[in-house]
Design an enzyme around this catalytic site. Sequence first.
Site, mmCIF file in Angstrom:
data_model
loop_
_atom_site.group_PDB
_atom_site.id
_atom_site.type_symbol
_atom_site.label_atom_id
_atom_site.label_comp_id
_atom_site.label_asym_id
_atom_site.label_seq_id
_atom_site.Cartn_x
_atom_site.Cartn_y
_atom_site.Cartn_z
ATOM 1 N N CYS A 1 44.338 42.567 41.291
ATOM 2 C CA CYS A 1 43.962 43.693 42.161
ATOM 3 C C CYS A 1 45.063 44.743 42.038
ATOM 4 O O CYS A 1 46.048 44.683 42.753
ATOM 5 C CB CYS A 1 43.850 43.210 43.603
ATOM 6 S SG CYS A 1 42.612 41.934 43.837
ATOM 7 N N SER A 2 44.872 45.715 41.193
ATOM 8 C CA SER A 2 46.023 46.498 40.725
ATOM 9 C C SER A 2 46.323 47.820 41.418
ATOM 10 O O SER A 2 47.460 48.285 41.386
ATOM 11 C CB SER A 2 45.842 46.836 39.249
ATOM 12 O OG SER A 2 45.662 45.684 38.524
ATOM 13 N N ALA A 3 45.310 48.496 41.932
ATOM 14 C CA ALA A 3 45.534 49.881 42.382
ATOM 15 C C ALA A 3 46.376 49.941 43.653
ATOM 16 O O ALA A 3 46.197 49.103 44.534
ATOM 17 C CB ALA A 3 44.197 50.572 42.635
ATOM 18 N N GLY B 1 51.626 49.812 42.022
ATOM 19 C CA GLY B 1 53.044 49.632 42.391
ATOM 20 C C GLY B 1 53.608 48.347 41.804
ATOM 21 O O GLY B 1 54.625 48.356 41.101
ATOM 22 N N LYS B 2 52.919 47.245 42.081
ATOM 23 C CA LYS B 2 53.440 45.955 41.601
ATOM 24 C C LYS B 2 53.241 45.825 40.090
ATOM 25 O O LYS B 2 54.054 45.239 39.393
ATOM 26 C CB LYS B 2 52.768 44.815 42.350
ATOM 27 C CG LYS B 2 53.106 44.832 43.823
ATOM 28 C CD LYS B 2 52.459 43.725 44.596
ATOM 29 C CE LYS B 2 52.537 44.007 46.077
ATOM 30 N NZ LYS B 2 51.742 45.170 46.510
ATOM 31 N N ASP C 1 47.461 40.164 44.615
ATOM 32 C CA ASP C 1 47.867 40.983 45.765
ATOM 33 C C ASP C 1 46.556 41.375 46.461
ATOM 34 O O ASP C 1 45.966 42.401 46.162
ATOM 35 C CB ASP C 1 48.637 42.207 45.249
ATOM 36 C CG ASP C 1 49.236 43.019 46.362
ATOM 37 O OD1 ASP C 1 49.626 42.441 47.381
ATOM 38 O OD2 ASP C 1 49.309 44.262 46.210
ATOM 39 N N CYS D 1 49.531 42.517 52.660
ATOM 40 C CA CYS D 1 50.365 43.352 53.531
ATOM 41 C C CYS D 1 49.849 43.215 54.965
ATOM 42 O O CYS D 1 49.601 44.194 55.649
ATOM 43 C CB CYS D 1 50.393 44.805 53.064
ATOM 44 S SG CYS D 1 48.768 45.544 52.910
HETATM 45 C C1 LIG Z 1 46.497 45.469 48.328
HETATM 46 S S1 LIG Z 1 45.694 46.491 47.227
HETATM 47 C C2 LIG Z 1 46.588 46.235 45.744
HETATM 48 C C3 LIG Z 1 47.881 46.970 45.658
HETATM 49 C C4 LIG Z 1 48.507 46.887 44.288
HETATM 50 N N1 LIG Z 1 48.692 45.525 43.855
HETATM 51 C C5 LIG Z 1 49.828 47.605 44.240
HETATM 52 O O1 LIG Z 1 50.880 46.979 44.366
HETATM 53 O O2 LIG Z 1 49.832 48.837 44.073
HETATM 54 C C6 LIG Z 1 44.232 45.621 46.887
HETATM 55 C C7 LIG Z 1 43.386 46.267 45.825
HETATM 56 O O3 LIG Z 1 42.384 45.322 45.464
HETATM 57 C C8 LIG Z 1 41.228 46.029 45.119
HETATM 58 N N2 LIG Z 1 40.124 45.042 45.142
HETATM 59 C C9 LIG Z 1 39.417 44.604 46.204
HETATM 60 N N3 LIG Z 1 38.529 43.665 45.829
HETATM 61 C C10 LIG Z 1 38.694 43.491 44.483
HETATM 62 C C11 LIG Z 1 38.064 42.686 43.518
HETATM 63 N N4 LIG Z 1 37.068 41.841 43.846
HETATM 64 N N5 LIG Z 1 38.466 42.782 42.231
HETATM 65 C C12 LIG Z 1 39.450 43.631 41.870
HETATM 66 N N6 LIG Z 1 40.080 44.441 42.757
HETATM 67 C C13 LIG Z 1 39.710 44.368 44.048
HETATM 68 C C14 LIG Z 1 41.162 47.137 46.133
HETATM 69 O O4 LIG Z 1 40.370 48.205 45.698
HETATM 70 C C15 LIG Z 1 42.640 47.510 46.247
HETATM 71 O O5 LIG Z 1 42.948 48.570 45.382
#
Ligand SMILES: C[S@@+](CC[C@H](N)C(=O)[O-])C[C@H]1O[C@@H](n2cnc3c(N)ncnc32)[C@H](O)[C@@H]1O
Length: 417
Positions: free
Chosen positions: A250-252, A255-256, A316, A370
């Site tokens: 889950c990348s957006a 940051g990580k 994450d 978080c």
């Molecule tokens: C906590 S944020 C991640 C923050 C990111 N790891 C960072 O450090 O910048 C969780 C992310 O998971 C994405 N997400 C939610 N469900 C998901 C799924 N089934 N597959 C992939 N990404 C998903 C969301 O859109 C969101 O951007």
Amino acid sequence: MSARKEALRILFEVFKNNKFSNKLLSNLKQTTAMSKEDIAFVFKLVYGTIQYKIYLEYVVNKIIDSNKTDLKIQILLWMNLYQLKFLKAKAYYVINEAVDIAKSINKNYSGLVNKVSKILEDENIWEVKIKNKQNVFPLENGFPFWLYKKIENDYSKEQAQQFILHSNIESKISLRLNTLKISLEDFEKKYFEKYKLEKSQLIEYFYLSNKNIINQEIFLEGYVTVQDQMSGYASYILAPKENSKVLDMCSAPGGKLTHLAQIMKNTGKIHAYELQENKIHLIKQNLSRLGVKNVILECKNALEIEEEKYDFILLDAPCSGYGVIRQKPEIKLKKYSEQENEELVLLQSKLLEKAYNCTNKGTEILYSTCTINKKENEEQINNFLLKHKDIEKIYEKVFFGNEYDNDGFYICKMKRI
Ligand SMILES: C[S@@+](CC[C@H](N)C(=O)[O-])C[C@H]1O[C@@H](n2cnc3c(N)ncnc32)[C@H](O)[C@@H]1O
């Protein structure tokens, strides 16, 4: 537009249309011709009013009928009370400008000045008088009862109160030095004094600052990125080796992900997935600005990815976000329904199962959120470990935010044995 009018416009978007204040404020920063001081004032008004909204609304509702008052006018009153009570602003200025703004919204609200004046005259108006004395503390601090009770039940009363107080303290900007673009020595020589940087007590290459860095050379050249220390701690604890194969589920906004690349010195491969298409450009911008070259990025539901085997996995997970209330205070104003909570916990457990299917003997998984909600954290991991006897817990910690001036966060590192 005046700072107060701008703040009111943003607050209306937050309260009426459920928009996130941090996004609206960052848009404002990028598009406005306002002075730095005015922008800073808008930030203060917006954050402060949301932080204390529950309390401000309680006070305002002593003198108005909220069912008969335009929402914009109510928000204007909350904003005014915030300035008078918490910024100790001069009543004369606040009231005069409020009257002008009120007139521009609806001429019939000329009585507004009288109402605000009455509040000022009566010291008792600020007092919280409710039957359940236990709830006075959260109400005075603009915190919802249900969440206060939840933290108290999950941890303790002291922890809940500390969490509330910390969630209203203005945070410094937390920065990560990007060693892919600049060495520690050059960075500190050039920027340490200039930005009055304070080294993180928790983690290497992280700094706290009160100075704005967005749109400055230090940021545009990719020497730093804005990232909370806790967010950095997740990748730091996972510690992927150079030349390894890594999965970031889950990348957006990345940051990580970019931190993992930094730790791996741009070697090996990181397969990164993100569900929401509209966030992919943010990740791409970060990868490019920070000079990351070892990432294969795809917009895809992580539950549907191919089950390849990885050396390190970062999950994450999407979560309730109670740990980042300091930066997004509107989170505490939305109570999830039982069903929404269950769906979220179920999604996290499915993502964990997917992570498991991508492991080999020796693979290390880091699960993080978080939030400080036990169901999404300790209980989620306990259930996962009960199902998979070949997974061993190596490290687990909940951070509440007051430890290092950080966000609230949960980290659990596990290994397949
Ligand atoms: C906590 S944020 C991640 C923050 C990111 N790891 C960072 O450090 O910048 C969780 C992310 O998971 C994405 N997400 C939610 N469900 C998901 C799924 N089934 N597959 C992939 N990404 C998903 C969301 O859109 C969101 O951007």
